[in-house]
Design a protein around this motif. Sequence first.
Motif, PDB file in Angstrom:
ATOM      1  N   GLU A  35       0.677  -1.696  -0.289  1.00 61.87           N
ATOM      2  CA  GLU A  35       0.028   0.083  -0.116  1.00 61.87           C
ATOM      3  C   GLU A  35       0.708   1.271  -0.036  1.00 61.87           C
ATOM      4  OE1 GLU A  35      -3.010  -0.608   3.135  1.00 61.87           O
ATOM      5  OE2 GLU A  35      -3.826  -1.826   2.423  1.00 61.87           O
ATOM      6  N   LEU A  36       1.594   1.280   1.010  1.00 58.71           N
ATOM      7  CA  LEU A  36       3.123   2.313   1.118  1.00 58.71           C
ATOM      8  C   LEU A  36       3.572   2.851  -0.257  1.00 58.71           C
ATOM      9  CD1 LEU A  36       4.028   4.650   2.178  1.00 58.71           C
ATOM     10  CD2 LEU A  36       5.678   3.076   3.483  1.00 58.71           C
ATOM     11  N   LEU A  37       4.389   1.120  -1.430  1.00 53.31           N
ATOM     12  CA  LEU A  37       4.607   1.570  -2.565  1.00 53.31           C
ATOM     13  C   LEU A  37       3.456   1.781  -3.421  1.00 53.31           C
ATOM     14  CD1 LEU A  37       6.904   1.298  -4.056  1.00 53.31           C
ATOM     15  CD2 LEU A  37       6.274  -1.448  -4.677  1.00 53.31           C
ATOM     16  N   GLN A  38       1.938   1.502  -3.640  1.00 52.34           N
ATOM     17  CA  GLN A  38       1.563   2.009  -4.614  1.00 52.34           C
ATOM     18  C   GLN A  38       1.262   3.316  -4.354  1.00 52.34           C
ATOM     19  OE1 GLN A  38      -0.943   0.691  -6.685  1.00 52.34           O
ATOM     20  NE2 GLN A  38      -0.727   2.554  -7.457  1.00 52.34           N
ATOM     21  N   HIS A  71      -1.848   3.635 -12.134  1.00 52.41           N
ATOM     22  CA  HIS A  71      -0.477   2.791 -12.368  1.00 52.41           C
ATOM     23  C   HIS A  71      -0.793   1.619 -11.561  1.00 52.41           C
ATOM     24  CE1 HIS A  71       1.939   5.754 -14.845  1.00 52.41           C
ATOM     25  NE2 HIS A  71       1.369   6.827 -13.800  1.00 52.41           N
ATOM     26  N   LYS A  72      -0.501   0.588 -11.601  1.00 50.37           N
ATOM     27  CA  LYS A  72      -0.877  -0.831 -10.990  1.00 50.37           C
ATOM     28  C   LYS A  72       0.694  -0.605 -10.543  1.00 50.37           C
ATOM     29  CE  LYS A  72      -4.920  -1.966 -13.683  1.00 50.37           C
ATOM     30  NZ  LYS A  72      -6.018  -3.034 -13.842  1.00 50.37           N
ATOM     31  N   SER A  95       6.518  -3.068  -9.439  1.00 46.64           N
ATOM     32  CA  SER A  95       6.093  -3.854  -8.987  1.00 46.64           C
ATOM     33  C   SER A  95       7.509  -4.581  -7.619  1.00 46.64           C
ATOM     34  CB  SER A  95       6.541  -5.028  -9.813  1.00 46.64           C
ATOM     35  OG  SER A  95       7.686  -5.776 -10.255  1.00 46.64           O
ATOM     36  N   TYR A  96       6.784  -5.498  -7.184  1.00 45.12           N
ATOM     37  CA  TYR A  96       7.646  -5.462  -5.823  1.00 45.12           C
ATOM     38  C   TYR A  96       7.686  -7.556  -5.609  1.00 45.12           C
ATOM     39  CZ  TYR A  96       2.927  -6.693  -4.209  1.00 45.12           C
ATOM     40  OH  TYR A  96       1.730  -6.691  -3.356  1.00 45.12           O
ATOM     41  N   TYR A  97       7.927  -8.089  -4.830  1.00 45.39           N
ATOM     42  CA  TYR A  97       8.307  -9.709  -4.770  1.00 45.39           C
ATOM     43  C   TYR A  97       8.779  -9.597  -3.225  1.00 45.39           C
ATOM     44  CZ  TYR A  97       7.502 -14.901  -5.045  1.00 45.39           C
ATOM     45  OH  TYR A  97       7.127 -15.575  -3.984  1.00 45.39           O
ATOM     46  N   GLY A  98       8.420  -9.642  -1.818  1.00 43.48           N
ATOM     47  CA  GLY A  98       9.700  -9.740  -0.334  1.00 43.48           C
ATOM     48  C   GLY A  98       9.401  -8.569  -0.528  1.00 43.48           C
ATOM     49  N   LEU A 127      11.462   5.271   1.931  1.00 45.54           N
ATOM     50  CA  LEU A 127      12.478   5.377   2.746  1.00 45.54           C
ATOM     51  C   LEU A 127      12.407   5.697   4.185  1.00 45.54           C
ATOM     52  CD1 LEU A 127      15.269   4.019   1.286  1.00 45.54           C
ATOM     53  CD2 LEU A 127      13.632   2.489   2.447  1.00 45.54           C
ATOM     54  N   THR A 128      11.418   7.549   2.833  1.00 44.52           N
ATOM     55  CA  THR A 128      11.597   8.627   4.478  1.00 44.52           C
ATOM     56  C   THR A 128       9.553   8.016   5.259  1.00 44.52           C
ATOM     57  OG1 THR A 128      10.450   9.922   2.977  1.00 44.52           O
ATOM     58  CG2 THR A 128      13.448  10.111   3.326  1.00 44.52           C
ATOM     59  N   GLU A 129       8.958   7.816   4.031  1.00 43.95           N
ATOM     60  CA  GLU A 129       7.531   6.936   5.315  1.00 43.95           C
ATOM     61  C   GLU A 129       7.630   6.120   5.696  1.00 43.95           C
ATOM     62  OE1 GLU A 129       3.889   8.026   2.423  1.00 43.95           O
ATOM     63  OE2 GLU A 129       5.843   9.295   0.865  1.00 43.95           O
ATOM     64  N   LYS A 130       8.524   5.295   5.392  1.00 40.56           N
ATOM     65  CA  LYS A 130       8.273   3.857   6.294  1.00 40.56           C
ATOM     66  C   LYS A 130       8.531   4.109   7.238  1.00 40.56           C
ATOM     67  CE  LYS A 130       9.236  -1.156   5.857  1.00 40.56           C
ATOM     68  NZ  LYS A 130       7.688  -2.015   6.001  1.00 40.56           N
ATOM     69  N   TYR A 131      10.480   4.783   7.198  1.00 40.52           N
ATOM     70  CA  TYR A 131      10.631   4.671   8.335  1.00 40.52           C
ATOM     71  C   TYR A 131      10.507   5.648   9.585  1.00 40.52           C
ATOM     72  CZ  TYR A 131      12.296   0.124   7.089  1.00 40.52           C
ATOM     73  OH  TYR A 131      12.528  -1.124   6.628  1.00 40.52           O
ATOM     74  N   GLY A 132       9.834   6.744   8.301  1.00 39.32           N
ATOM     75  CA  GLY A 132      10.177   8.320   9.459  1.00 39.32           C
ATOM     76  C   GLY A 132      11.355   8.371   9.850  1.00 39.32           C
TER      77      GLY A 132
END
Length: 139
Positions: A35-38, A71-72, A95-98, A127-132
């Motif tokens: 969800e964050l990556l999207q 953008h999917k 895209s992503y995986y793992g 990185l800035t949003e996920k880890y603040g």
Amino acid sequence: MNQVSWLDTNFYIVSDKIQYTILGEVELDDPIDPELLQRVVEKVFHRFPYFSIRVIVNNGEYQTVPNTRSHKVLCSEGPLVLGSQELNYHLVAVSYYGNRMFFHFSHSITDGIGRMPFTKSVIYYYLTEKYGIDIPSDG
């Protein structure tokens, strides 16, 4: 057909045998938050609108036109078919995986250097949003 110069986008060499795709991969320590990556990908495409395009055929010639479809971001470790219905006809996809992100670019619209600001921006925002954390944006 009109004469094609070296500055024109060249889609004529793309076929089932020649995909002409640039693939970049980034591996992180933690699993990717889809969800964050999207959200990040949509944000970054606003910064790089010239990558939000699709190909149409007009009078027997391939042309790029703006693509306003979403953008999917797909969960897949395999190759993606750029310009396909699955990707809303976009020529750039993430895209992503793992714990890995994959950046897919049609070589018909950019090269390895041209894709880097987009890729770096996705990583930066993610990185800035996920880890603040605050990562200096210079360099």
